[in-house]
Motif scaffolding. Sequence first.
Motif, PDB file in Angstrom:
ATOM      1  N   ARG B 165     -20.131   1.094  23.423  1.00  0.00           N
ATOM      2  CA  ARG B 165     -20.982   1.199  24.612  1.00  0.00           C
ATOM      3  C   ARG B 165     -22.357   1.754  24.257  1.00  0.00           C
ATOM      4  O   ARG B 165     -23.375   1.303  24.768  1.00  0.00           O
ATOM      5  CB  ARG B 165     -20.303   2.068  25.668  1.00  0.00           C
ATOM      6  CG  ARG B 165     -20.122   1.318  26.982  1.00  0.00           C
ATOM      7  CD  ARG B 165     -19.477   2.193  28.029  1.00  0.00           C
ATOM      8  NE  ARG B 165     -18.126   2.560  27.663  1.00  0.00           N
ATOM      9  CZ  ARG B 165     -17.661   3.811  27.656  1.00  0.00           C
ATOM     10  NH1 ARG B 165     -18.435   4.821  27.962  1.00  0.00           N
ATOM     11  NH2 ARG B 165     -16.407   4.040  27.331  1.00  0.00           N
ATOM     12  N   ALA B 166     -22.367   2.736  23.365  1.00  0.00           N
ATOM     13  CA  ALA B 166     -23.642   3.336  22.976  1.00  0.00           C
ATOM     14  C   ALA B 166     -24.544   2.298  22.313  1.00  0.00           C
ATOM     15  O   ALA B 166     -25.738   2.215  22.602  1.00  0.00           O
ATOM     16  CB  ALA B 166     -23.395   4.505  22.022  1.00  0.00           C
ATOM     17  N   LYS B 167     -23.949   1.495  21.447  1.00  0.00           N
ATOM     18  CA  LYS B 167     -24.754   0.487  20.764  1.00  0.00           C
ATOM     19  C   LYS B 167     -25.284  -0.531  21.773  1.00  0.00           C
ATOM     20  O   LYS B 167     -26.430  -0.978  21.677  1.00  0.00           O
ATOM     21  CB  LYS B 167     -23.919  -0.201  19.676  1.00  0.00           C
ATOM     22  CG  LYS B 167     -23.595   0.754  18.524  1.00  0.00           C
ATOM     23  CD  LYS B 167     -23.155   0.050  17.259  1.00  0.00           C
ATOM     24  CE  LYS B 167     -21.786  -0.556  17.382  1.00  0.00           C
ATOM     25  NZ  LYS B 167     -21.232  -0.910  16.051  1.00  0.00           N
ATOM     26  N   ARG B 168     -24.430  -0.866  22.749  1.00  0.00           N
ATOM     27  CA  ARG B 168     -24.870  -1.815  23.770  1.00  0.00           C
ATOM     28  C   ARG B 168     -26.018  -1.207  24.592  1.00  0.00           C
ATOM     29  O   ARG B 168     -27.018  -1.862  24.859  1.00  0.00           O
ATOM     30  CB  ARG B 168     -23.687  -2.176  24.682  1.00  0.00           C
ATOM     31  CG  ARG B 168     -23.908  -3.468  25.451  1.00  0.00           C
ATOM     32  CD  ARG B 168     -22.818  -3.675  26.490  1.00  0.00           C
ATOM     33  NE  ARG B 168     -21.482  -3.697  25.902  1.00  0.00           N
ATOM     34  CZ  ARG B 168     -20.417  -3.143  26.479  1.00  0.00           C
ATOM     35  NH1 ARG B 168     -20.521  -2.511  27.643  1.00  0.00           N
ATOM     36  NH2 ARG B 168     -19.241  -3.211  25.890  1.00  0.00           N
ATOM     37  N   THR B 169     -25.854   0.056  24.947  1.00  0.00           N
ATOM     38  CA  THR B 169     -26.902   0.721  25.723  1.00  0.00           C
ATOM     39  C   THR B 169     -28.235   0.692  24.984  1.00  0.00           C
ATOM     40  O   THR B 169     -29.275   0.394  25.562  1.00  0.00           O
ATOM     41  CB  THR B 169     -26.504   2.184  26.003  1.00  0.00           C
ATOM     42  OG1 THR B 169     -25.228   2.180  26.636  1.00  0.00           O
ATOM     43  CG2 THR B 169     -27.513   2.884  26.893  1.00  0.00           C
ATOM     44  N   LEU B 170     -28.179   0.983  23.681  1.00  0.00           N
ATOM     45  CA  LEU B 170     -29.418   0.984  22.894  1.00  0.00           C
ATOM     46  C   LEU B 170     -30.052  -0.401  22.891  1.00  0.00           C
ATOM     47  O   LEU B 170     -31.270  -0.545  23.027  1.00  0.00           O
ATOM     48  CB  LEU B 170     -29.131   1.416  21.450  1.00  0.00           C
ATOM     49  CG  LEU B 170     -28.828   2.893  21.221  1.00  0.00           C
ATOM     50  CD1 LEU B 170     -28.451   3.125  19.768  1.00  0.00           C
ATOM     51  CD2 LEU B 170     -30.021   3.761  21.595  1.00  0.00           C
ATOM     52  N   ALA B 171     -29.191  -1.430  22.742  1.00  0.00           N
ATOM     53  CA  ALA B 171     -29.712  -2.798  22.696  1.00  0.00           C
ATOM     54  C   ALA B 171     -30.292  -3.189  24.055  1.00  0.00           C
ATOM     55  O   ALA B 171     -31.387  -3.754  24.135  1.00  0.00           O
ATOM     56  CB  ALA B 171     -28.600  -3.762  22.274  1.00  0.00           C
ATOM     57  N   GLU B 172     -29.554  -2.850  25.121  1.00  0.00           N
ATOM     58  CA  GLU B 172     -30.017  -3.234  26.456  1.00  0.00           C
ATOM     59  C   GLU B 172     -31.312  -2.521  26.826  1.00  0.00           C
ATOM     60  O   GLU B 172     -32.194  -3.097  27.464  1.00  0.00           O
ATOM     61  CB  GLU B 172     -28.928  -2.936  27.496  1.00  0.00           C
ATOM     62  CG  GLU B 172     -27.828  -3.983  27.501  1.00  0.00           C
ATOM     63  CD  GLU B 172     -26.612  -3.563  28.306  1.00  0.00           C
ATOM     64  OE1 GLU B 172     -25.627  -4.327  28.280  1.00  0.00           O
ATOM     65  OE2 GLU B 172     -26.646  -2.486  28.941  1.00  0.00           O
ATOM     66  N   ALA B 173     -31.402  -1.274  26.434  1.00  0.00           N
ATOM     67  CA  ALA B 173     -32.618  -0.524  26.750  1.00  0.00           C
ATOM     68  C   ALA B 173     -33.756  -0.877  25.797  1.00  0.00           C
ATOM     69  O   ALA B 173     -34.849  -0.332  25.914  1.00  0.00           O
ATOM     70  CB  ALA B 173     -32.327   0.972  26.694  1.00  0.00           C
ATOM     71  N   LYS B 174     -33.462  -1.761  24.850  1.00  0.00           N
ATOM     72  CA  LYS B 174     -34.460  -2.177  23.854  1.00  0.00           C
ATOM     73  C   LYS B 174     -35.120  -0.957  23.194  1.00  0.00           C
ATOM     74  O   LYS B 174     -36.333  -0.876  23.063  1.00  0.00           O
ATOM     75  CB  LYS B 174     -35.527  -3.064  24.498  1.00  0.00           C
ATOM     76  CG  LYS B 174     -34.958  -4.358  25.078  1.00  0.00           C
ATOM     77  CD  LYS B 174     -36.056  -5.390  25.258  1.00  0.00           C
ATOM     78  CE  LYS B 174     -35.533  -6.783  25.536  1.00  0.00           C
ATOM     79  NZ  LYS B 174     -34.466  -6.852  26.576  1.00  0.00           N
ATOM     80  N   VAL B 175     -34.255  -0.032  22.802  1.00  0.00           N
ATOM     81  CA  VAL B 175     -34.772   1.165  22.142  1.00  0.00           C
ATOM     82  C   VAL B 175     -35.320   0.765  20.774  1.00  0.00           C
ATOM     83  O   VAL B 175     -34.589   0.201  19.962  1.00  0.00           O
ATOM     84  CB  VAL B 175     -33.645   2.209  21.982  1.00  0.00           C
ATOM     85  CG1 VAL B 175     -34.072   3.331  21.061  1.00  0.00           C
ATOM     86  CG2 VAL B 175     -33.252   2.756  23.341  1.00  0.00           C
ATOM     87  N   PRO B 176     -36.591   0.991  20.542  1.00  0.00           N
ATOM     88  CA  PRO B 176     -37.157   0.587  19.249  1.00  0.00           C
ATOM     89  C   PRO B 176     -36.628   1.473  18.120  1.00  0.00           C
ATOM     90  O   PRO B 176     -36.332   2.653  18.331  1.00  0.00           O
ATOM     91  CB  PRO B 176     -38.660   0.781  19.438  1.00  0.00           C
ATOM     92  CG  PRO B 176     -38.794   1.772  20.527  1.00  0.00           C
ATOM     93  CD  PRO B 176     -37.577   1.658  21.396  1.00  0.00           C
ATOM     94  N   PHE B 177     -36.495   0.869  16.950  1.00  0.00           N
ATOM     95  CA  PHE B 177     -35.995   1.603  15.784  1.00  0.00           C
ATOM     96  C   PHE B 177     -37.178   2.296  15.128  1.00  0.00           C
ATOM     97  O   PHE B 177     -37.799   1.757  14.216  1.00  0.00           O
ATOM     98  CB  PHE B 177     -35.326   0.614  14.832  1.00  0.00           C
ATOM     99  CG  PHE B 177     -34.623   1.294  13.691  1.00  0.00           C
ATOM    100  CD1 PHE B 177     -33.540   2.122  13.919  1.00  0.00           C
ATOM    101  CD2 PHE B 177     -35.042   1.094  12.390  1.00  0.00           C
ATOM    102  CE1 PHE B 177     -32.893   2.747  12.872  1.00  0.00           C
ATOM    103  CE2 PHE B 177     -34.391   1.717  11.327  1.00  0.00           C
ATOM    104  CZ  PHE B 177     -33.313   2.542  11.574  1.00  0.00           C
ATOM    105  N   GLU B 178     -37.503   3.455  15.625  1.00  0.00           N
ATOM    106  CA  GLU B 178     -38.698   4.117  15.108  1.00  0.00           C
ATOM    107  C   GLU B 178     -38.628   5.624  15.287  1.00  0.00           C
ATOM    108  O   GLU B 178     -37.794   6.136  16.035  1.00  0.00           O
ATOM    109  CB  GLU B 178     -39.933   3.583  15.829  1.00  0.00           C
ATOM    110  CG  GLU B 178     -39.878   3.910  17.312  1.00  0.00           C
ATOM    111  CD  GLU B 178     -41.058   3.348  18.088  1.00  0.00           C
ATOM    112  OE1 GLU B 178     -41.668   2.384  17.616  1.00  0.00           O
ATOM    113  OE2 GLU B 178     -41.331   3.895  19.164  1.00  0.00           O
ATOM    114  N   VAL B 179     -39.502   6.284  14.567  1.00  0.00           N
ATOM    115  CA  VAL B 179     -39.648   7.725  14.741  1.00  0.00           C
ATOM    116  C   VAL B 179     -40.694   7.924  15.832  1.00  0.00           C
ATOM    117  O   VAL B 179     -41.792   7.385  15.736  1.00  0.00           O
ATOM    118  CB  VAL B 179     -40.115   8.378  13.424  1.00  0.00           C
ATOM    119  CG1 VAL B 179     -40.440   9.855  13.651  1.00  0.00           C
ATOM    120  CG2 VAL B 179     -39.054   8.238  12.348  1.00  0.00           C
ATOM    121  N   PRO B 180     -40.353   8.662  16.884  1.00  0.00           N
ATOM    122  CA  PRO B 180     -41.322   8.836  17.965  1.00  0.00           C
ATOM    123  C   PRO B 180     -42.575   9.561  17.485  1.00  0.00           C
ATOM    124  O   PRO B 180     -42.509  10.354  16.539  1.00  0.00           O
ATOM    125  CB  PRO B 180     -40.560   9.680  18.986  1.00  0.00           C
ATOM    126  CG  PRO B 180     -39.417  10.272  18.255  1.00  0.00           C
ATOM    127  CD  PRO B 180     -39.101   9.360  17.132  1.00  0.00           C
TER     128      PRO B 180
END
Lengths: 128, 537
Positions: B165-180
């Motif tokens: 679910r966590a991985k899906r949430t990250l994908a759905e929220a389009k969380v960028p793979f980056e350091v803020p």
Amino acid sequence: MRFMTLYKPGRESDAPPSPEEMAKVGRLIEEMAKAGVLLATDGLQPSAKGARVRIENGTFTVVDGPFAETKELIGGFAIIEATSKEHAIELTKRFLETMGEGESEIRLMHEAPAFSPEPERELLAAKP
Amino acid sequence: MTAPDTHRAIDAVWRIESARLIASLARMVGDVGAAEDLAQDALVAALERWPESGVPDNPGAWLMATAKHRAIDLLRRRTLLARKHKQLGHELEARQEMAVPDLDAALDDHVGDDLLRLMFTSCHPVLSTEARVALTLRLVGGLTTEEIGRAFLVATPTIAQRIVRAKRTLAEAKVPFEVPRGSELAARLSSVLEVLYLIFNEGYSATAGDDWMRPALCEDALRLGRVLAGLAPEEPEVHGLVALMEIQVSRAKARLGPAGEPVLLLEQNRGRWDQLLIRRGLAALRRAEELGGASGPYALQAAIAACHARARTPEETDWPRIAALYEELAQVVPSPVVELNRAVAISMAVGPAAGLERVEALKAEPLLKAYHLLPAVRGDLLDKLGRGGPGGVRAGGVAHPQRAGARRAPGACRRERALGRRRRGSPGPMRSELQAQEPDQPVGGALAPGTPAPFLESGPPRLRLVALEDVGLARRELGVEDVEVRLVVQPERPIVEVGGADRGPDLVHHDDLHMIHGGLVLVDRDARLEQRPPERA
């Protein structure tokens, strides 16, 4: 699990390690430290600067270095926090790969001081 | 090498390589979920081949090469798909075609940056705290789902589901793979630190199960903390947290007596404190201070822990300094619990009367109303002043820790710690606030009759923590997936209602509820349900 690894280069030379060797080892140490597994490490200077102290039948003998049996001489040590012996072996392989030659002895540590530094307190407590 | 040996070797390689592998792949494919799948595929390939072929000399490179091939396949498939579905646009296509030739370079550089991105992504605020913990241990810590389940005493499928679910949430929220960057960095970093400290504390004072500590979790948290310190060496609070964890865990061996009972800080055999870890902790604290972070909440707590670590005997403890540090901490993160700790430190530094004065002032504090430590501390101070406490509250605190320990089950202490710790719903840095009277105590003395928290002492030790805000978790933990679960807090008696369309609301049996505290309730693992009494309807 805490392991001590003792590195035996298999030879002893008076020449200090070359800057390249130092750099390689430095990078490796940094990498292990960054991986969170390296608790402590150091290299040892030539055995000529050390000595062996022995007690036998109550008598001390002190023998100054250098020591003859170079194969068994320890060149350095590391204390690592590993999850298993295999984990420690894998980490040691990486170290040896960098060193290019030699042998490392991996020993599981007790992780607790064998003796209390305050024995008298315990003795006092034991008295009625 | 025999097959089991090979499997253990593969486990070890995985432990070392997986985070880097996943991190590098995540940057390639832009998605931690897909990256983990690719890494897992490589692991499966290794499990198939290595028992036959032997473990390769450079197993990390082997895994990376295998995963990279699969990643390239994936990107090609995606590109093809993008071509077929014109609506996805040319931009995506162009981006991915550009990405393919660049893969080698992409994989070999920036391993550290990728790991840092992985940590930030796993601890992203879009995820629930539990999801952050599970994902961090899985992706960054290299733990298997089984290991995480075992560590938190949660069924493996539950953890697996949480991760999916966590991985899906990250994908759905389009969380960028980056350091803020910029202003976001501080908040996001504190989320990472929170997750690590939560993992650490779960190990240091387990909230579930029969163990008083689960050292493996402490080690994992500490390992990840050290990794983070290597990746973000200029962040003082990272070093502060590492210092706090190193120093706390240095006492692990001394915290348990021969029969597994907790030993209070001032009673511990300090010869069993791990000086290597203390030295590391003090060095990390120095680093935090050099970076100008002496007044960060973690650094302050580490500094308090350091006061104890430096004292060779309890008498050498620098209580005035501890009191001053608590005062500073109270300014950074105001909390009545910090004030309570400060009162204890003052009582040790100046005398019980001075401490009692402050405790009395805290009695009106609403947040401390149901906080058992307040009467425990108060009772202890009254005890020392020779006045005794009203209502039988004569707690064993600093002065008589064994007495207290003898009277109560370790499990109870643990539960209190857990609850108080999470009381505010957030696993913030204030967890060690609970360590009133000092970190290692099973929290300061007895829970004497008359103190609040009547649900605490009874019942079997295997408990589940259920949070009010997570009814889904409550439902799963109670094994009633298909029905409504409602947690109701009442002043004197917590209620957990279970009900749904086709059944009237039942209550979890009163005896199976152990504690409710600001939105958290402990429920027996196999709680019984009972009919809701009519008068409550």
